[in-house]
Design a protein around this motif. Sequence first.
Motif, PDB file in Angstrom:
ATOM      1  N   SER A   1       0.692  -1.218   0.452  1.00 23.70           N
ATOM      2  CA  SER A   1       0.095  -0.057   0.417  1.00 23.70           C
ATOM      3  C   SER A   1       0.710   1.399   0.002  1.00 23.70           C
ATOM      4  O   SER A   1       0.032   2.723  -0.636  1.00 23.70           O
ATOM      5  N   LEU A   2       2.418   1.024   0.305  1.00 21.93           N
ATOM      6  CA  LEU A   2       3.159   2.396   0.579  1.00 21.93           C
ATOM      7  C   LEU A   2       4.251   1.542  -0.319  1.00 21.93           C
ATOM      8  O   LEU A   2       5.311   1.331   0.463  1.00 21.93           O
ATOM      9  N   PRO A   3       4.430   1.557  -1.582  1.00 24.42           N
ATOM     10  CA  PRO A   3       5.726   1.234  -2.106  1.00 24.42           C
ATOM     11  C   PRO A   3       6.568   1.936  -2.251  1.00 24.42           C
ATOM     12  O   PRO A   3       6.697   3.016  -1.849  1.00 24.42           O
ATOM     13  N   PRO A   4       7.766   1.034  -2.507  1.00 23.44           N
ATOM     14  CA  PRO A   4       9.567   2.221  -2.211  1.00 23.44           C
ATOM     15  C   PRO A   4       8.986   3.100  -3.294  1.00 23.44           C
ATOM     16  O   PRO A   4       8.085   3.628  -3.944  1.00 23.44           O
ATOM     17  N   HIS A   5      10.235   4.276  -2.331  1.00 20.02           N
ATOM     18  CA  HIS A   5       9.751   5.422  -3.408  1.00 20.02           C
ATOM     19  C   HIS A   5       8.714   6.140  -2.935  1.00 20.02           C
ATOM     20  O   HIS A   5       8.636   7.112  -3.007  1.00 20.02           O
ATOM     21  N   THR A   6       7.309   5.357  -2.062  1.00 20.38           N
ATOM     22  CA  THR A   6       6.179   6.688  -1.917  1.00 20.38           C
ATOM     23  C   THR A   6       6.745   7.577  -0.726  1.00 20.38           C
ATOM     24  O   THR A   6       7.747   6.707  -0.038  1.00 20.38           O
ATOM     25  N   ARG A   7       6.069   9.037  -1.039  1.00 19.77           N
ATOM     26  CA  ARG A   7       6.877   9.421   0.491  1.00 19.77           C
ATOM     27  C   ARG A   7       5.363   9.314   1.767  1.00 19.77           C
ATOM     28  O   ARG A   7       4.286   8.777   1.370  1.00 19.77           O
TER      29      ARG A   7
ATOM     30  N   GLY B   1      15.389  18.380   2.908  1.00 13.14           N
ATOM     31  CA  GLY B   1      14.362  18.870   2.134  1.00 13.14           C
ATOM     32  C   GLY B   1      13.103  18.341   1.325  1.00 13.14           C
ATOM     33  O   GLY B   1      11.983  19.031   1.127  1.00 13.14           O
ATOM     34  N   SER B   2      12.749  17.095   1.768  1.00 13.79           N
ATOM     35  CA  SER B   2      11.981  17.111   0.833  1.00 13.79           C
ATOM     36  C   SER B   2      10.769  15.903   1.753  1.00 13.79           C
ATOM     37  O   SER B   2       9.972  15.810   0.607  1.00 13.79           O
TER      38      SER B   2
END
Length: 250
Positions: free
Chosen positions: A24-30, A66-67
């Motif tokens: 549901s929260l895959p890799p590289h997802t914020r 910063g991201s």
Amino acid sequence: MTFGEQPAYLRVASDLREKIANGSLPPHTRLPSQARIREEYGVSDTVALEARKVLMAEGLVEGRSGSGTYVRERPVPRRVARSGYRPASGATPFRQEQAAEGARGTWDARSEQEAAGRETAARLGIEPGDRVMRTRYVYRDGGEAMMVATSWEPLAVTGRTPVMLPEEGPLGGCGVVERMAAIDVVVDNVVEEVGARPGLAEELLVLGGVPGHVVMVVERTFYASGLAVETADIVVPADRYRLSYHLPVR
């Protein structure tokens, strides 16, 4: 809090961990922001922050300056075989322990003499201050560092012999068993103790990783009739490799 209840921050972390595991929260997802976590789970800012800290400590997410905080790519662990001594077959000991068939193993090594510290001396059964040959290794597979190791050999055993330097001379690069046999020392058993700890800064600099990443440490000692002839610390990133033991049944 009654028995079996979890603190709120662990419940939040557990739910987010499950979302990462099921995709549901895959890799590289914020990762949801602190404010979003607070609203979605009905918790305080402190709880939301602590939940994020848990996931970072577990290596599931990483902060980007910063991201924000993002789900990390989770490598599929590869095997490092630990199967005990095998007679020479044209392959170096490192190649025999490769994580997979077809792996392209190389290593760098540097040896120097030093006085044995207290822990090293205890493992070798010698006195602190006795001279040892220390060799530091970086092992690579296809150019990527996969493990680092440090070995110590008592110069009372190997000093002034053709095998004093593990990576030089006629048996340079051979295993401990073969090298010791060349000076009539018969290795008859090896002991390995496996533990885990946060990687040291200098280890993670070579292996890749951030402070807090866990490494497995194999403390290995070779013996000849009860005499320790070599001891080593073998350090492997826990998130990328698994130690696989294949031992004979007698």
